[in-house]
Design a protein around this motif. Sequence first.
Motif, PDB file in Angstrom:
ATOM      1  N   ASN A   1       0.861  -1.184   0.000  1.00 40.31           N
ATOM      2  CA  ASN A   1       0.000   0.000   0.000  1.00 40.31           C
ATOM      3  C   ASN A   1       0.897   1.233   0.000  1.00 40.31           C
ATOM      4  OD1 ASN A   1      -2.082  -1.817   0.227  1.00 40.31           O
ATOM      5  ND2 ASN A   1      -3.103  -0.755   1.925  1.00 40.31           N
ATOM      6  N   ILE A   2       1.076   1.800  -1.194  1.00 41.84           N
ATOM      7  CA  ILE A   2       2.049   2.897  -1.342  1.00 41.84           C
ATOM      8  C   ILE A   2       1.348   4.248  -1.246  1.00 41.84           C
ATOM      9  CG2 ILE A   2       3.846   3.860  -2.837  1.00 41.84           C
ATOM     10  CD1 ILE A   2       4.115   1.051  -4.068  1.00 41.84           C
ATOM     11  N   ALA A   3       1.799   5.069  -0.303  1.00 36.96           N
ATOM     12  CA  ALA A   3       1.189   6.383  -0.073  1.00 36.96           C
ATOM     13  C   ALA A   3       1.839   7.430  -0.967  1.00 36.96           C
ATOM     14  CB  ALA A   3       1.358   6.776   1.394  1.00 36.96           C
ATOM     15  N   ASP A   4       1.028   8.357  -1.473  1.00 32.59           N
ATOM     16  CA  ASP A   4       1.604   9.458  -2.244  1.00 32.59           C
ATOM     17  C   ASP A   4       2.528  10.270  -1.349  1.00 32.59           C
ATOM     18  OD1 ASP A   4       0.406   8.789  -4.593  1.00 32.59           O
ATOM     19  OD2 ASP A   4      -1.333  10.107  -4.313  1.00 32.59           O
ATOM     20  N   ALA A   5       3.608  10.756  -1.949  1.00 35.66           N
ATOM     21  CA  ALA A   5       4.570  11.580  -1.200  1.00 35.66           C
ATOM     22  C   ALA A   5       4.187  13.056  -1.349  1.00 35.66           C
ATOM     23  CB  ALA A   5       5.968  11.330  -1.739  1.00 35.66           C
ATOM     24  N   ASN A   6       4.921  13.917  -0.644  1.00 32.58           N
ATOM     25  CA  ASN A   6       4.725  15.354  -0.801  1.00 32.58           C
ATOM     26  C   ASN A   6       4.984  15.767  -2.251  1.00 32.58           C
ATOM     27  OD1 ASN A   6       4.249  15.733   1.948  1.00 32.58           O
ATOM     28  ND2 ASN A   6       6.418  16.145   2.392  1.00 32.58           N
ATOM     29  N   ALA A   7       4.351  16.873  -2.653  1.00 32.38           N
ATOM     30  CA  ALA A   7       4.559  17.412  -3.994  1.00 32.38           C
ATOM     31  C   ALA A   7       5.928  18.084  -4.080  1.00 32.38           C
ATOM     32  CB  ALA A   7       3.457  18.418  -4.324  1.00 32.38           C
ATOM     33  N   LEU A   8       6.385  18.317  -5.320  1.00 30.54           N
ATOM     34  CA  LEU A   8       7.688  18.945  -5.560  1.00 30.54           C
ATOM     35  C   LEU A   8       7.798  20.313  -4.893  1.00 30.54           C
ATOM     36  CD1 LEU A   8      10.425  19.106  -7.019  1.00 30.54           C
ATOM     37  CD2 LEU A   8       9.234  19.770  -9.094  1.00 30.54           C
ATOM     38  N   ASP A   9       6.665  21.032  -4.831  1.00 39.96           N
ATOM     39  CA  ASP A   9       6.732  22.393  -4.275  1.00 39.96           C
ATOM     40  C   ASP A   9       6.419  22.436  -2.770  1.00 39.96           C
ATOM     41  OD1 ASP A   9       4.073  21.798  -4.366  1.00 39.96           O
ATOM     42  OD2 ASP A   9       3.473  23.543  -5.573  1.00 39.96           O
ATOM     43  N   ALA A  10       6.355  21.263  -2.118  1.00 38.78           N
ATOM     44  CA  ALA A  10       6.084  21.236  -0.673  1.00 38.78           C
ATOM     45  C   ALA A  10       7.343  21.613   0.099  1.00 38.78           C
ATOM     46  CB  ALA A  10       5.612  19.844  -0.262  1.00 38.78           C
ATOM     47  N   ASP A  11       7.177  21.737   1.399  1.00 45.21           N
ATOM     48  CA  ASP A  11       8.283  22.089   2.288  1.00 45.21           C
ATOM     49  C   ASP A  11       9.370  21.000   2.228  1.00 45.21           C
ATOM     50  OD1 ASP A  11       9.603  23.533   4.234  1.00 45.21           O
ATOM     51  OD2 ASP A  11       8.689  22.394   5.865  1.00 45.21           O
ATOM     52  N   MET A  12       8.922  19.743   2.216  1.00 49.18           N
ATOM     53  CA  MET A  12       9.853  18.607   2.087  1.00 49.18           C
ATOM     54  C   MET A  12       9.497  17.879   0.797  1.00 49.18           C
ATOM     55  SD  MET A  12      11.813  17.929   4.943  1.00 49.18           S
ATOM     56  CE  MET A  12      11.822  18.646   6.610  1.00 49.18           C
ATOM     57  N   PRO A  13      10.001  18.375  -0.357  1.00 46.52           N
ATOM     58  CA  PRO A  13       9.602  17.778  -1.636  1.00 46.52           C
ATOM     59  C   PRO A  13       9.884  16.277  -1.689  1.00 46.52           C
ATOM     60  CG  PRO A  13      11.497  19.255  -1.899  1.00 46.52           C
ATOM     61  CD  PRO A  13      10.963  19.462  -0.520  1.00 46.52           C
ATOM     62  N   PHE A  14       8.889  15.524  -2.130  1.00 40.04           N
ATOM     63  CA  PHE A  14       8.981  14.056  -2.271  1.00 40.04           C
ATOM     64  C   PHE A  14       9.111  13.327  -0.929  1.00 40.04           C
ATOM     65  CE2 PHE A  14      11.041  15.523  -6.364  1.00 40.04           C
ATOM     66  CZ  PHE A  14       9.913  15.324  -7.128  1.00 40.04           C
ATOM     67  N   GLY A  15       8.977  14.056   0.193  1.00 35.21           N
ATOM     68  CA  GLY A  15       9.084  13.430   1.514  1.00 35.21           C
ATOM     69  C   GLY A  15       7.820  12.669   1.881  1.00 35.21           C
ATOM     70  N   HIS A  16       7.918  11.879   2.958  1.00 33.69           N
ATOM     71  CA  HIS A  16       6.772  11.129   3.480  1.00 33.69           C
ATOM     72  C   HIS A  16       5.632  12.104   3.816  1.00 33.69           C
ATOM     73  CE1 HIS A  16       9.635   7.995   3.662  1.00 33.69           C
ATOM     74  NE2 HIS A  16       9.271   7.386   4.763  1.00 33.69           N
ATOM     75  N   ASN A  17       4.419  11.776   3.382  1.00 36.22           N
ATOM     76  CA  ASN A  17       3.234  12.549   3.741  1.00 36.22           C
ATOM     77  C   ASN A  17       2.416  11.683   4.703  1.00 36.22           C
ATOM     78  OD1 ASN A  17       0.481  13.474   3.707  1.00 36.22           O
ATOM     79  ND2 ASN A  17       1.018  14.748   1.935  1.00 36.22           N
ATOM     80  N   LEU A  18       2.473  12.026   5.980  1.00 29.89           N
ATOM     81  CA  LEU A  18       1.880  11.150   7.008  1.00 29.89           C
ATOM     82  C   LEU A  18       0.365  11.040   6.873  1.00 29.89           C
ATOM     83  CD1 LEU A  18       4.112  12.112  10.070  1.00 29.89           C
ATOM     84  CD2 LEU A  18       4.186   9.995   8.723  1.00 29.89           C
TER      85      LEU A  18
ATOM     86  N   ILE B   1      20.623  23.897 -10.905  1.00 28.41           N
ATOM     87  CA  ILE B   1      20.220  22.491 -11.023  1.00 28.41           C
ATOM     88  C   ILE B   1      19.272  22.150  -9.879  1.00 28.41           C
ATOM     89  CG2 ILE B   1      21.104  20.126 -10.651  1.00 28.41           C
ATOM     90  CD1 ILE B   1      23.401  20.810 -12.494  1.00 28.41           C
ATOM     91  N   GLU B   2      18.159  21.515 -10.240  1.00 25.45           N
ATOM     92  CA  GLU B   2      17.139  21.161  -9.248  1.00 25.45           C
ATOM     93  C   GLU B   2      17.668  20.049  -8.332  1.00 25.45           C
ATOM     94  OE1 GLU B   2      13.332  20.370 -11.169  1.00 25.45           O
ATOM     95  OE2 GLU B   2      12.974  18.794  -9.661  1.00 25.45           O
ATOM     96  N   TYR B   3      17.514  20.222  -7.008  1.00 27.74           N
ATOM     97  CA  TYR B   3      17.918  19.163  -6.079  1.00 27.74           C
ATOM     98  C   TYR B   3      16.955  19.122  -4.900  1.00 27.74           C
ATOM     99  CZ  TYR B   3      19.836  22.777  -3.001  1.00 27.74           C
ATOM    100  OH  TYR B   3      19.974  23.859  -2.180  1.00 27.74           O
ATOM    101  N   ILE B   4      16.961  17.990  -4.181  1.00 29.71           N
ATOM    102  CA  ILE B   4      16.075  17.831  -3.019  1.00 29.71           C
ATOM    103  C   ILE B   4      16.920  18.091  -1.766  1.00 29.71           C
ATOM    104  CG2 ILE B   4      14.431  16.297  -1.872  1.00 29.71           C
ATOM    105  CD1 ILE B   4      14.422  14.542  -4.399  1.00 29.71           C
ATOM    106  N   PRO B   5      16.615  19.174  -1.016  1.00 30.93           N
ATOM    107  CA  PRO B   5      17.412  19.468   0.180  1.00 30.93           C
ATOM    108  C   PRO B   5      17.461  18.245   1.091  1.00 30.93           C
ATOM    109  CG  PRO B   5      15.873  21.260  -0.263  1.00 30.93           C
ATOM    110  CD  PRO B   5      15.505  20.125  -1.191  1.00 30.93           C
ATOM    111  N   SER B   6      18.668  17.870   1.543  1.00 24.92           N
ATOM    112  CA  SER B   6      18.850  16.595   2.236  1.00 24.92           C
ATOM    113  C   SER B   6      19.521  16.771   3.591  1.00 24.92           C
ATOM    114  CB  SER B   6      19.721  15.676   1.358  1.00 24.92           C
ATOM    115  OG  SER B   6      20.142  14.539   2.078  1.00 24.92           O
ATOM    116  N   VAL B   7      19.098  15.950   4.562  1.00 22.36           N
ATOM    117  CA  VAL B   7      19.793  15.898   5.853  1.00 22.36           C
ATOM    118  C   VAL B   7      20.580  14.590   5.980  1.00 22.36           C
ATOM    119  CG1 VAL B   7      18.156  17.436   6.998  1.00 22.36           C
ATOM    120  CG2 VAL B   7      17.777  14.941   7.069  1.00 22.36           C
ATOM    121  N   GLY B   8      20.663  13.809   4.896  1.00 19.21           N
ATOM    122  CA  GLY B   8      21.409  12.546   4.939  1.00 19.21           C
ATOM    123  C   GLY B   8      22.856  12.744   4.505  1.00 19.21           C
TER     124      GLY B   8
END
Lengths: 284, 284
Positions: free
Chosen positions: A45-62, A215-222
């Motif tokens: 059961n795969i949940a949609d992630a945050n949108a590209l323009d969200a605070d955490m783009p492509f992140g988990h959407n609880l 260049i487009e990138y996803i801000p990361s804490v990893g």
Amino acid sequence: MGNGSNDILEFVARVFLAPGFNAVFSRHAFAVYPLVSMAVGAKLNIADANALDADMPFGHNLQQMREQVDKDTKVIFIANPNNPTGTWLDENSLESFIVDIPDNIIIVLDEAYVEYVSEPGYPDSIPWITKYPNLIVTRTFSKVYGLAGLRIGYSVSHPEVADLLNRVRQPFNTNSLAQAAALAALDDQGHLQKSIESNDAGLLQVANAFQDMSIEYIPSVGNFISFKTALSGEVVYENMLKAGVIIRPISNYGLVDYLRITIGSKDQNARFIDILKQMPGVVA
Amino acid sequence: MGNGSNDILEFVARVFLAPGFNAVFSRHAFAVYPLVSMAVGAKLNIADANALDADMPFGHNLQQMREQVDKDTKVIFIANPNNPTGTWLDENSLESFIVDIPDNIIIVLDEAYVEYVSEPGYPDSIPWITKYPNLIVTRTFSKVYGLAGLRIGYSVSHPEVADLLNRVRQPFNTNSLAQAAALAALDDQGHLQKSIESNDAGLLQVANAFQDMSIEYIPSVGNFISFKTALSGEVVYENMLKAGVIIRPISNYGLVDYLRITIGSKDQNARFIDILKQMPGVVA
């Protein structure tokens, strides 16, 4: 203890999942969640992630993840931070989510990259184990501790949950050298700090370069950043490979034409940036 | 490649077994066969072993094993030689058995102790792979090569079978040091010969002592011997433990009051023999 925390994810699937049940996780989450779930015949059961323009783009959407939970859900996988997006969930949102989940559903909190995160509001999850017996926190020595080649990870959970996981664990699943190295690594706080500082500097170095080049990138804490250029992911991958730099296209994560670069030393990062700058067509 | 050959046995169970199917193996065979089979919900069809007064006491009885095969059988586990009995099967009997098994049933030939065996008629099984695509031969670096702590083993099978096993294998199941050590071990034929000669001498030393003391033992071609004294297995185990020697009671193998001793160096074997001789009540 697991042969890497990958081993623990397998135990979870083998103990709690089976045909007729499902596992919930986010789109763009760690690739092993679907692999271990499918290997035991469970539904995804795969949940949609945050949108590209969200605070955490492509992140988990609880909220989306909550909606995927149904009567057949046995396991929820949460990566915090998530690989390959580098996005993370804060203490309040995550605990509210956990409280709301029926306690017959196992929640796996995969913290493979936890040591890299210094953001205020990032949860201290281990004490939650005493409150939520359905919570399993997994960690590894493969990332900040640099022991990936030795294979050693672990989980912290309620003793009854640990007992179940141990029943499917192979008797000698972790090797002796990895056990010794993990104990030594825990005592080496100096190396830990050095790795974290090197990664912080590298994340900044690479993110700044992406910004300079638009260049487009996803801000990361990893210890990695995912990015997308005007070229196809495969072309960027092949060009980098020819120049001796291995990065990973992550289309298989549903992130078409994105690539993930693992942060290296200052010189390694600079080499990657130089090659990228000289790559024809990389900027639209 | 497996994280020990134990890992391979798990792959076999996960690929070929499931609820509704069964695995066939001999009574007193290696304890991992029932463990991996039960872990995936399969039924256990356990064949009676040879009688105590047979040529190979407690060894695999291929006729009994054949009778346990039914329409729901998916896997047959054969240990050659077997742990903990140290018994073995000859080339002709084993190949006749394999020929007679329907080729939709996987036959696992577990050769963890193969390097110790010098008996004439012991099979050279690897060439059989080309004739019997349902045959999987498993081997390990944990025994004669002395690398148990590093965890590395392997199987040889038809490529299509190997492909299936690889689908449930964790991506990084074997650690880097074990891989390097295994390659080095294969080149060190001198050490291999030394280990075999030391084991041959030790088997003789311990078996002679048992004969001198009129202690019942199962003649073994492995690097261990199982034996039974006039005391209970637990008492012998505890007494040995107090004297600093760890041996294993094997009641869990259906061999009540038997214990298994792993062959050590000449001095270690002598120490075990001395303690045994001084143990009150050990001889009836």
